[in-house]
Enzyme design. Sequence first.
Site, mmCIF file in Angstrom:
data_model
loop_
_atom_site.group_PDB
_atom_site.id
_atom_site.type_symbol
_atom_site.label_atom_id
_atom_site.label_comp_id
_atom_site.label_asym_id
_atom_site.label_seq_id
_atom_site.Cartn_x
_atom_site.Cartn_y
_atom_site.Cartn_z
ATOM 1 N N SER A 40 0.666 -1.127 -0.034
ATOM 2 C CA SER A 40 -0.115 -0.115 -0.045
ATOM 3 C C SER A 40 0.870 1.302 -0.004
ATOM 4 O O SER A 40 0.380 2.361 -0.344
ATOM 5 C CB SER A 40 -0.707 0.121 1.273
ATOM 6 O OG SER A 40 -0.325 -0.133 2.450
ATOM 7 N N ASP A 52 -2.830 8.340 7.798
ATOM 8 C CA ASP A 52 -4.034 7.521 8.670
ATOM 9 C C ASP A 52 -3.271 6.670 9.586
ATOM 10 O O ASP A 52 -1.965 7.365 9.871
ATOM 11 C CB ASP A 52 -4.668 6.513 7.580
ATOM 12 C CG ASP A 52 -3.872 5.396 6.803
ATOM 13 O OD1 ASP A 52 -2.804 5.403 7.216
ATOM 14 O OD2 ASP A 52 -4.411 4.602 5.857
ATOM 15 N N HIS A 58 -0.082 5.011 6.990
ATOM 16 C CA HIS A 58 0.257 5.410 5.840
ATOM 17 C C HIS A 58 1.203 6.639 6.095
ATOM 18 O O HIS A 58 0.047 7.597 6.404
ATOM 19 C CB HIS A 58 -0.574 5.435 4.837
ATOM 20 C CG HIS A 58 -0.937 3.968 4.444
ATOM 21 N ND1 HIS A 58 -2.127 3.430 5.007
ATOM 22 C CD2 HIS A 58 -0.310 2.823 3.927
ATOM 23 C CE1 HIS A 58 -2.157 2.111 4.786
ATOM 24 N NE2 HIS A 58 -1.019 1.716 4.034
#
Length: 357
Positions: free
Chosen positions: A40, A321, A324
């Site tokens: 991610s 978040d 990340h």
Amino acid sequence: MARELCVFFPVLIFVAILHGQICAVTGEPQVPCYFIFGDSLVDGGNNNELKTAAKANYPPYGIDFPKGVTGRFTNGRTVADFIGQLLGFVDFIPPYATVTDKVISTGVNYASGSAGIREESGSHLGDRISLDRQLLNHEKTISRISSLQSNKTYTDEYLKKCIYLTNIGSNDYINNYLIPTTYPTSKIYTADQYAAVLVQQYSQQLKTMYNLGARKIAVFGLGQIGCTPAEIERFGTNGKPCVQWINEAVKLFNDRLKPLVEELNNVYSDAKLTFINLTSISAPQGDLPVPSVPCCKVKEDGQCVENSTPCLIRALSIFYDGFHPSEVANTVVAARSYIALTKMDASPYDISHLARL
Ligand SMILES: *[C@@H]1O[C@H](CO)[C@@H](O)[C@H](O)[C@H]1NC(C)=O
Ligand SMILES: *[C@@H]1O[C@H](CO)[C@@H](O)[C@H](O)[C@H]1NC(C)=O
């Protein structure tokens, strides 16, 4: 006509926002093609159509990205996006899920949120494209490029000139080793043994990448997972800024990965691999501790709450978040992996050097 493409980045986060600037003169990118493998941290939208909880194709993700919501797990551009711009690519490298023949020869992004070096990592969240499957997808890409270029010698030489970026392994900790109720790895292996089996498997995968024609590979080490807001929330820090035992476990991985990169450079005399040290790059500058506070309102799983309003001054947040980094943090990492500030940042080459080799 050549035009200038600039990436601005803050030099001293939290002490003073002094802006530095790196410019790449574009016209032609410095390498003909750029392929991205990972999770991610560099996913550009491959998970959007997968059955998984690991998706970021909803607001407030993408709030600062030119095309808005794309599935990127941050407010703006990822590290891979910035490095692409620094290399002189005007368009973002498309995700494998949607790449067309028209642009496939410029490169593909295979990265998938929650994916790991190990096949099972992230499986409790749903579907994902593990590194082994990303490499199978790359094989399919090569077939497509080969048939478009219809000259095998040419394609072989072409693929050797590309930059290959790989940034994976975080989920083998976050979504595997650190969840003992779902994954048995922490009962089977000590942290040191686990680091060894991970690097052993990564070694095979990097050899596969080489066998598929890659010669210029930037291998990203893992960031300090123990400093992410979500892990701090989950495990507590005992008064320290970060969850130290997690950072120690991750360090065992990084300390084996760098020698692997050196070994592969020796084994394959025509290959240039380089190790990017995220610990060095993200070390706080100045004496102030970096607050690990997410910019968006996070759910229990560490992802942003759908349609929530994120923090206003996003340039002041390291994390977007629970897991990340924000775009601003990504610019720093990209800038220093592209042009190293210290010898520790990238060794033996930074990416600007790798591109010219
Ligand atoms: C195929 O590519 C090679 C390398 O670029 C070139 O030397 C050769 O002439 C090409 N062959 C044909 C048939 O175009
Ligand atoms: C990465 O950089 C940090 C900080 O400079 C250093 O302590 C560490 O040993 C480096 N890691 C590797 C694998 O070289």
